[in-house]
Design a protein around this motif. Structure first.
Motif, PDB file in Angstrom:
ATOM      1  N   MET A  92     -15.519  17.496  63.814  1.00  0.00           N
ATOM      2  CA  MET A  92     -16.462  18.429  64.428  1.00  0.00           C
ATOM      3  C   MET A  92     -17.692  17.673  64.898  1.00  0.00           C
ATOM      4  N   LYS A  93     -18.253  18.086  66.001  1.00  0.00           N
ATOM      5  CA  LYS A  93     -19.445  17.422  66.512  1.00  0.00           C
ATOM      6  C   LYS A  93     -20.643  17.757  65.645  1.00  0.00           C
ATOM      7  N   THR A  94     -21.442  16.790  65.351  1.00  0.00           N
ATOM      8  CA  THR A  94     -22.625  17.056  64.544  1.00  0.00           C
ATOM      9  C   THR A  94     -23.892  16.717  65.315  1.00  0.00           C
ATOM     10  N   ALA A  95     -23.723  16.321  66.549  1.00  0.00           N
ATOM     11  CA  ALA A  95     -24.875  15.834  67.298  1.00  0.00           C
ATOM     12  C   ALA A  95     -25.891  16.939  67.567  1.00  0.00           C
ATOM     13  N   ASN A  96     -25.385  18.183  67.792  1.00  0.00           N
ATOM     14  CA  ASN A  96     -26.302  19.227  68.228  1.00  0.00           C
ATOM     15  C   ASN A  96     -26.826  20.083  67.086  1.00  0.00           C
ATOM     16  N   VAL A  97     -26.870  19.527  65.866  1.00  0.00           N
ATOM     17  CA  VAL A  97     -27.392  20.286  64.733  1.00  0.00           C
ATOM     18  C   VAL A  97     -28.913  20.324  64.843  1.00  0.00           C
ATOM     19  N   PRO A  98     -29.490  21.544  64.710  1.00  0.00           N
ATOM     20  CA  PRO A  98     -30.954  21.623  64.798  1.00  0.00           C
ATOM     21  C   PRO A  98     -31.616  20.818  63.693  1.00  0.00           C
ATOM     22  N   LYS A  99     -32.822  20.365  63.961  1.00  0.00           N
ATOM     23  CA  LYS A  99     -33.466  19.426  63.052  1.00  0.00           C
ATOM     24  C   LYS A  99     -33.694  19.966  61.641  1.00  0.00           C
ATOM     25  N   PRO A 100     -34.206  21.220  61.501  1.00  0.00           N
ATOM     26  CA  PRO A 100     -34.445  21.690  60.123  1.00  0.00           C
ATOM     27  C   PRO A 100     -33.192  21.652  59.254  1.00  0.00           C
ATOM     28  N   ILE A 101     -32.076  21.974  59.827  1.00  0.00           N
ATOM     29  CA  ILE A 101     -30.838  21.939  59.033  1.00  0.00           C
ATOM     30  C   ILE A 101     -30.431  20.501  58.792  1.00  0.00           C
ATOM     31  N   ALA A 102     -30.474  19.741  59.846  1.00  0.00           N
ATOM     32  CA  ALA A 102     -30.024  18.360  59.728  1.00  0.00           C
ATOM     33  C   ALA A 102     -30.812  17.651  58.634  1.00  0.00           C
ATOM     34  N   GLY A 103     -32.112  17.929  58.566  1.00  0.00           N
ATOM     35  CA  GLY A 103     -32.953  17.279  57.567  1.00  0.00           C
ATOM     36  C   GLY A 103     -32.546  17.662  56.156  1.00  0.00           C
ATOM     37  N   THR A 104     -32.549  18.950  55.861  1.00  0.00           N
ATOM     38  CA  THR A 104     -32.260  19.415  54.504  1.00  0.00           C
ATOM     39  C   THR A 104     -30.849  19.055  54.078  1.00  0.00           C
ATOM     40  N   SER A 105     -29.882  19.402  54.939  1.00  0.00           N
ATOM     41  CA  SER A 105     -28.503  19.166  54.524  1.00  0.00           C
ATOM     42  C   SER A 105     -28.231  17.678  54.451  1.00  0.00           C
ATOM     43  N   GLY A 106     -28.882  16.925  55.293  1.00  0.00           N
ATOM     44  CA  GLY A 106     -28.725  15.482  55.212  1.00  0.00           C
ATOM     45  C   GLY A 106     -29.238  14.946  53.885  1.00  0.00           C
TER      46      GLY A 106
ATOM     47  N   GLY B  60     -20.699  13.111  52.025  1.00  0.00           N
ATOM     48  CA  GLY B  60     -20.600  12.722  53.427  1.00  0.00           C
ATOM     49  C   GLY B  60     -21.542  13.570  54.242  1.00  0.00           C
ATOM     50  N   ASN B  61     -21.068  14.078  55.352  1.00  0.00           N
ATOM     51  CA  ASN B  61     -21.927  14.990  56.098  1.00  0.00           C
ATOM     52  C   ASN B  61     -21.377  16.413  56.046  1.00  0.00           C
ATOM     53  N   PHE B  62     -20.813  16.766  54.853  1.00  0.00           N
ATOM     54  CA  PHE B  62     -20.164  18.075  54.707  1.00  0.00           C
ATOM     55  C   PHE B  62     -21.105  19.221  55.044  1.00  0.00           C
ATOM     56  N   LEU B  63     -22.284  19.237  54.415  1.00  0.00           N
ATOM     57  CA  LEU B  63     -23.203  20.352  54.637  1.00  0.00           C
ATOM     58  C   LEU B  63     -23.659  20.395  56.085  1.00  0.00           C
ATOM     59  N   LYS B  64     -23.961  19.198  56.596  1.00  0.00           N
ATOM     60  CA  LYS B  64     -24.457  19.120  57.957  1.00  0.00           C
ATOM     61  C   LYS B  64     -23.431  19.723  58.923  1.00  0.00           C
ATOM     62  N   ARG B  65     -22.163  19.415  58.650  1.00  0.00           N
ATOM     63  CA  ARG B  65     -21.105  19.964  59.504  1.00  0.00           C
ATOM     64  C   ARG B  65     -20.941  21.454  59.254  1.00  0.00           C
TER      65      ARG B  65
END
Lengths: 549, 163
Positions: free
Chosen positions: A1-15, A24-29
């Motif tokens: 799944m593409k993860t490039a277009n994840v909004p920043k607030p989510i990307a930050g926390t889930s990252g 891995g990047n489970f939450l982010k995905r």
């Protein structure tokens, strides 16, 4: 799944979490996981939410419930039962209802939630069945679902017994009567379960352990498996514009679906709380304590057990003695056969269908029920079968309220159980084909525009326009049901191919022909609404009138 | 013969002041009013009909002036069969609709069960109490594997006694 277009607030926390949980990047995905939109996809969620409410209200009830069959003399605030000897279980259920603050409300919510839990599971299961979304790769999850339903029934029955009122004792007695009737193992099961003769002194505490520990544990495990598989396999979607077996069109989990599901939970809870507040259910204080010598007329089980009661009621008397052993067939057959047919049939259906159609492809786009008429008709026949038995579980009420002879309702049931499903099958099949024809008509003729046009020779016609793009895409999402290659070959050259030699193969080929194929093909061209010319609709029957006159 | 179905001692019930001709009463053996396990198998129904109304399947040695005792435990799955239809003298199991004819040895007239309600040998003691002369000869309630054809065996015993 593409993860490039994840909004920043989510990307930050889930990252941050992903880094620390080693996921891995489970939450982010997952936060951007796509949930396709259709009202019917939310039915299973009602079951999930009811289950959560059941766990919470059930925990509350365990704080006060005493699972004991020891005798006590009632001395609570409910006057009519003062001085009556009863089991501790029943006394504590009365205590919950009358003394514990909010106890009656929680008890009623718990009971309503149990009814809704099973009802929503069944409706969800029907949705999956009729849209064919149990097909590859979801067969295993389908079976997990069937198991969930079976275990939920057991959970319902064990919970129903616990208050030890007259009605629940009646249910217990029937369970015992059925258990002891089973061939070979019957008496062993009864003595093992009850720790002796009926009712003994153990059954409430044993059912309590099953009801609050073992069965919910199994349910929780199965729910987890069900959700995990669903999460991993992605979601199905209804056919529509730009939707294929290779994509998933819908709203992301965060924020759209999360908000939706959250609100939906609150809605489910509100409905159950409303029912618990305003709709009385199981007023055990009116029934009195259980006493094996007593019975009241009009006693009914909870709705999901109605089918068993109905089948027991319409079964004709039949008991045989073989080599000195009794086989009470008039109990064994109605107790095991109808539910056995339904549950086994459901569990095997994906595999039977696959065997018949030879369809080995993955499917992520749901079928519209009309586009697989045989499956839909089988489903409706099953619903009718269930429905007749369910109705017969209340034949005393039908008889009393509609002034019909009780025996007449029983005889009706005895015939309807066989004839009803056949009628349902035929009627559903015709309706499916009719709806397919309607679809074909929309594609080839367009939809009525409401504009009346006068032709040069004086005739008035209504102008048809092409259907909206999304409607057309929805209709054109129909895929012909595959037919076995061997069956098709047999039809064309008349020489049976190698895979069609045995009688079973021939049966399979014949079923494949009936099940699969395209019954009402759609016009391949663009539906442009041929205006005033009446193009052939592409139907096979000759009695179709031109559609614009 | 081993005791199947009812606990000893005999069923005793007082009928003084009872006014129930043509009706049905539900009784529990004396001393077992608070024993659910005994009640689950020993509960009886007494029907009080005119002796001439009773037909061949009722054992008339086992009645007192039209009062007959049958097991209340339905032979289908063991629910108590209680409602009594006075006009037809039928006993109805309210759960699964098995119907028994009280005038004719509680034979099955309709419904899913295959066996009649067993009849208890009834007698009157010196004080005018109804007492049981013995146990029910056949098991009560739902059928199970080991019960076998106890009706036929009881029939054989009965004939032996009569001859």
């Amino acid at each position: 799944m593409k993860t490039a277009n994840v909004p920043k607030p989510i990307a930050g926390t889930s990252g941050w979490l992903d880094d620390r949980l080693g996921s891995g990047n489970f939450l982010k995905r997952s936060m951007r996981k796509i949930f396709p939109d259709h009202w019917s996809f939310l039915l299973g969620e009602i079951a999930l939410f009811s289950f959560i409410i059941l766990l919470l209200t059930g925990t509350f009830l365990t704080f006060w419930f005493k699972p004991s069959m020891g005798h006590v003399i009632y001395d609570g605030p409910y006057e009519p039962l003062k001085g009556v000897t009863m089991s501790e279980a029943y006394a504590s259920a009365l205590h919950i209802s009358f003394d514990v603050r909010g106890g009656l409300l929680i008890r009623q919510i718990h009971h309503w939630a149990a009814l809704l839990f099973i009802a929503s599971m069944i409706v969800h299961m029907l949705r999956v069945f009729f849209t064919g979304t149990y097909r590859r790769p979801r067969e295993l999850n389908w079976i997990v679902g069937i198991l969930l339903m079976t275990v939920a029934l057991a959970e319902g029955v064990t919970g129903y017994i616990l208050p030890d009122d007259l009605l629940s004792g009646a249910g217990l007695r029937i369970s015992q009567g059925v258990a002891i009737s089973l061939p070979i193992v019957g008496t062993y099961i009864q003595f093992f379960l009850f720790g002796g003769e009926f009712p003994g002194e153990d059954i409430i505490s044993r059912f309590y352990t099953l009801h609050i520990l073992l069965i919910p544990g199994i349910l929780l495990a199965l729910v987890t498996a069900h959700m995990t598989l669903m999460w991993v396999q992605k979601h199905t979607q209804m056919p529509g514009k730009g939707r294929t077996d290779r994509n998933s069109v819908g709203a992301p989990f965060y924020p759209a679906f999360m908000a939706k599901a959250g609100a939906y939970f609150l809605l489910t809870f509100a409905v159950l709380a409303g029912l618990g507040t305003f709709a009385q259910i199981n007023p055990i204080w009116l029934f009195g304590p259980y006493n094996p010598a007593d019975i009241s007329a009009g006693s009914q089980p909870d709705w999901y057990m109605g089918i068993l009661d109905g089948s027991l009621r319409i079964m004709p008397a039949w008991e045989i003695n073989v080599l000195g052993y009794t086989i009470p067939l008039s109990v064994v057959i109605p107790a095991l056969v109808p539910l056995g047919i339904i549950m086994t049939g459901l569990a095997l259906y994906p595999f039977i269908e696959r065997w018949i159609t030879g369809d080995k492809l993955e499917h992520h786009v749901a079928d519209r029920p009309r586009n697989n008429p045989v499956r839909t008709s089988i489903g409706m026949a099953g619903i009718t079968f269930y429905g007749v038995l369910w109705l017969m579980g209340a034949n005393d009420e039908i008889s009393a309220n509609f002034h019909i002879s009780l025996y007449a309702t029983t005889w009706f049931g005895r015939f309807a159980i066989f004839i009803g499903p056949i009628i349902a099958y035929i009627v559903t099949y015709r309706i499916c084909l009719g709806l397919q024809r309607k679809d074909a008509e929309i594609i080839s003729h367009g939809v009525e525009s409401g504009v009346i046009k006068r032709l040069p020779h004086g005739e008035f016609i209504e102008v048809h326009v092409p259907p909206a793009e999304d409607i057309e895409a929805h209709i054109r999402g129909k895929v012909a049901i595959p037919v076995l290659a061997s069956a098709e070959a047999a039809e064309t050259d008349g020489v049976p191919p190698s895979g069609l030699r045995g009688p079973l193969d021939r049966l399979r080929a014949r079923m494949s022909q009936a099940y699969g194929g395209e019954k009402v093909p759609l016009d391949p061209g663009h539906g442009d609404g041929h205006g005033d010319e009446h193009a052939a609709v592409g139907l096979d029957s000759s009695d179709d009138k031109p559609l614009t006159r | 013969m081993g005791v199947i179905g009812t606990p000893s001692p005999a069923t005793r019930t007082s009928l003084q002041g009872a006014n129930w001709p043509g009706g049905l009463r539900s009784v529990v053996p004396e001393g077992y009013e608070h024993d659910p396990t005994a009640q689950a198998k020993a509960t009886l129904i007494l029907t009080n009909l005119r002796p001439e109304e009773l037909r061949s399947q009722t054992d008339k040695h086992w009645m007192d002036n039209g009062i007959v005792a049958h097991s209340k435990i339905c032979t289908h799955v063991g629910r108590p069969a209680a409602p009594f239809l006075r006009t037809t003298h039928h006993i109805l199991c309210p759960r699964h609709r098995s119907t028994f004819d009280a005038t004719d040895g509680a034979q099955v007239v309709f419904g899913p069960t295959a066996r009649s309600l067993p009849q208890l040998p009834l007698d009157v003691d010196i004080e005018g109490h109804l007492v049981a002369r013995g146990d029910l000869a056949i098991p009560v309630g739902a059928g199970f594997r080991e019960r076998g054809d106890t009706e036929a065996e009881a029939e054989v015993r009965n004939q032996g006694r009569a001859s």
